[in-house]
Write an enzyme that holds these catalytic residues in place. Sequence first.
Site, PDB file in Angstrom:
ATOM      1  N   ASP A   8      11.933  15.041  -6.622  1.00  0.00           N
ATOM      2  CA  ASP A   8      13.331  15.054  -7.029  1.00  0.00           C
ATOM      3  C   ASP A   8      13.353  15.614  -8.450  1.00  0.00           C
ATOM      4  O   ASP A   8      12.329  16.139  -8.927  1.00  0.00           O
ATOM      5  CB  ASP A   8      13.985  13.657  -6.889  1.00  0.00           C
ATOM      6  CG  ASP A   8      13.457  12.654  -7.904  1.00  0.00           C
ATOM      7  OD1 ASP A   8      12.552  12.993  -8.695  1.00  0.00           O
ATOM      8  OD2 ASP A   8      13.975  11.509  -7.916  1.00  0.00           O
ATOM      9  N   CYS A  65       8.449  11.632  -7.681  1.00  0.00           N
ATOM     10  CA  CYS A  65       9.753  11.304  -8.277  1.00  0.00           C
ATOM     11  C   CYS A  65       9.466  10.639  -9.612  1.00  0.00           C
ATOM     12  O   CYS A  65       8.380  10.815 -10.163  1.00  0.00           O
ATOM     13  CB  CYS A  65      10.611  10.453  -7.335  1.00  0.00           C
ATOM     14  SG  CYS A  65       9.962   8.833  -6.910  1.00  0.00           S
ATOM     15  N   THR A  67       9.063   7.457 -10.385  1.00  0.00           N
ATOM     16  CA  THR A  67       8.056   6.399 -10.258  1.00  0.00           C
ATOM     17  C   THR A  67       7.131   6.557  -9.056  1.00  0.00           C
ATOM     18  O   THR A  67       6.110   5.882  -8.973  1.00  0.00           O
ATOM     19  CB  THR A  67       8.744   5.030 -10.094  1.00  0.00           C
ATOM     20  OG1 THR A  67       9.544   5.083  -8.901  1.00  0.00           O
ATOM     21  CG2 THR A  67       9.622   4.706 -11.293  1.00  0.00           C
ATOM     22  N   GLY A  68       7.537   7.360  -8.098  1.00  0.00           N
ATOM     23  CA  GLY A  68       6.823   7.464  -6.822  1.00  0.00           C
ATOM     24  C   GLY A  68       7.319   6.447  -5.805  1.00  0.00           C
ATOM     25  O   GLY A  68       7.084   6.576  -4.605  1.00  0.00           O
ATOM     26  N   HIS A  98      -9.632   4.269   3.365  1.00  0.00           N
ATOM     27  CA  HIS A  98      -9.341   3.092   4.192  1.00  0.00           C
ATOM     28  C   HIS A  98      -7.982   3.130   4.875  1.00  0.00           C
ATOM     29  O   HIS A  98      -7.801   2.498   5.908  1.00  0.00           O
ATOM     30  CB  HIS A  98      -9.417   1.822   3.342  1.00  0.00           C
ATOM     31  CG  HIS A  98     -10.822   1.393   3.037  1.00  0.00           C
ATOM     32  ND1 HIS A  98     -11.135   0.165   2.499  1.00  0.00           N
ATOM     33  CD2 HIS A  98     -12.010   2.047   3.197  1.00  0.00           C
ATOM     34  CE1 HIS A  98     -12.458   0.069   2.340  1.00  0.00           C
ATOM     35  NE2 HIS A  98     -13.010   1.201   2.738  1.00  0.00           N
ATOM     36  N   ARG A 132     -13.476   0.248  11.644  1.00  0.00           N
ATOM     37  CA  ARG A 132     -12.577  -0.917  11.517  1.00  0.00           C
ATOM     38  C   ARG A 132     -11.277  -0.544  10.807  1.00  0.00           C
ATOM     39  O   ARG A 132     -10.229  -1.163  11.045  1.00  0.00           O
ATOM     40  CB  ARG A 132     -13.285  -2.062  10.798  1.00  0.00           C
ATOM     41  CG  ARG A 132     -13.605  -1.798   9.333  1.00  0.00           C
ATOM     42  CD  ARG A 132     -14.478  -2.908   8.739  1.00  0.00           C
ATOM     43  NE  ARG A 132     -14.680  -2.759   7.308  1.00  0.00           N
ATOM     44  CZ  ARG A 132     -15.550  -1.910   6.748  1.00  0.00           C
ATOM     45  NH1 ARG A 132     -16.287  -1.129   7.519  1.00  0.00           N
ATOM     46  NH2 ARG A 132     -15.686  -1.839   5.440  1.00  0.00           N
ATOM     47  N   HIS A 133     -11.338   0.473   9.969  1.00  0.00           N
ATOM     48  CA  HIS A 133     -10.122   0.886   9.259  1.00  0.00           C
ATOM     49  C   HIS A 133      -9.147   1.581  10.203  1.00  0.00           C
ATOM     50  O   HIS A 133      -7.933   1.471  10.044  1.00  0.00           O
ATOM     51  CB  HIS A 133     -10.482   1.789   8.080  1.00  0.00           C
ATOM     52  CG  HIS A 133     -11.411   1.121   7.119  1.00  0.00           C
ATOM     53  ND1 HIS A 133     -11.046   0.007   6.393  1.00  0.00           N
ATOM     54  CD2 HIS A 133     -12.718   1.360   6.810  1.00  0.00           C
ATOM     55  CE1 HIS A 133     -12.060  -0.392   5.656  1.00  0.00           C
ATOM     56  NE2 HIS A 133     -13.094   0.412   5.896  1.00  0.00           N
TER      57      HIS A 133
END
Length: 143
Positions: A8, A65, A67-68, A98, A132-133
């Site tokens: 943005d 943006c 802050t994200g 992960h 496992r992830h």
Amino acid sequence: MRIAIASDHGGLNHKAAIASHLRERGFEVTDLGPESGESVDYPDYAHALCTRLLDGEFDRGVLVCGTGQGMAMSANKHAGLRAAVVSDVFSARMATLHNDAQVLCVGERVVGPGLVLDLVDAWVDAEFEGGRHARRVGKIDCA
Ligand code: RB5
């Protein structure tokens, strides 16, 4: 790897820096805007990028943006898409290792111009560990 990027008005400078950095590294980068610093609504850009990514047009996406956070909240509304907000290199790497995060979200008002490139590199250079992830990632989406 085909990487889409969007922002943005609060993420315009980092967007340009990340795009040229990734292009210099040999990635195919598509900038989905905005092109100017006029005030825009971050969900519009997040949804446009995520829709095209899930359609198979891109492999990964970067959203910037202030802050994200707003970008990640918007992106994570797309079933099957995992967006991670990061401000440290360890988390950026782990978001791929992960969590298999297809989308990286960063805040231009949070991380500086040097660190943000390290975050992108850590995320894009890592490989999902699977195993496992993969089982855990498969349980993220709610019906
Ligand atoms: C825009 O002022 C700001 O709210 C936006 O860039 C972002 O930080 C939202 O999460």
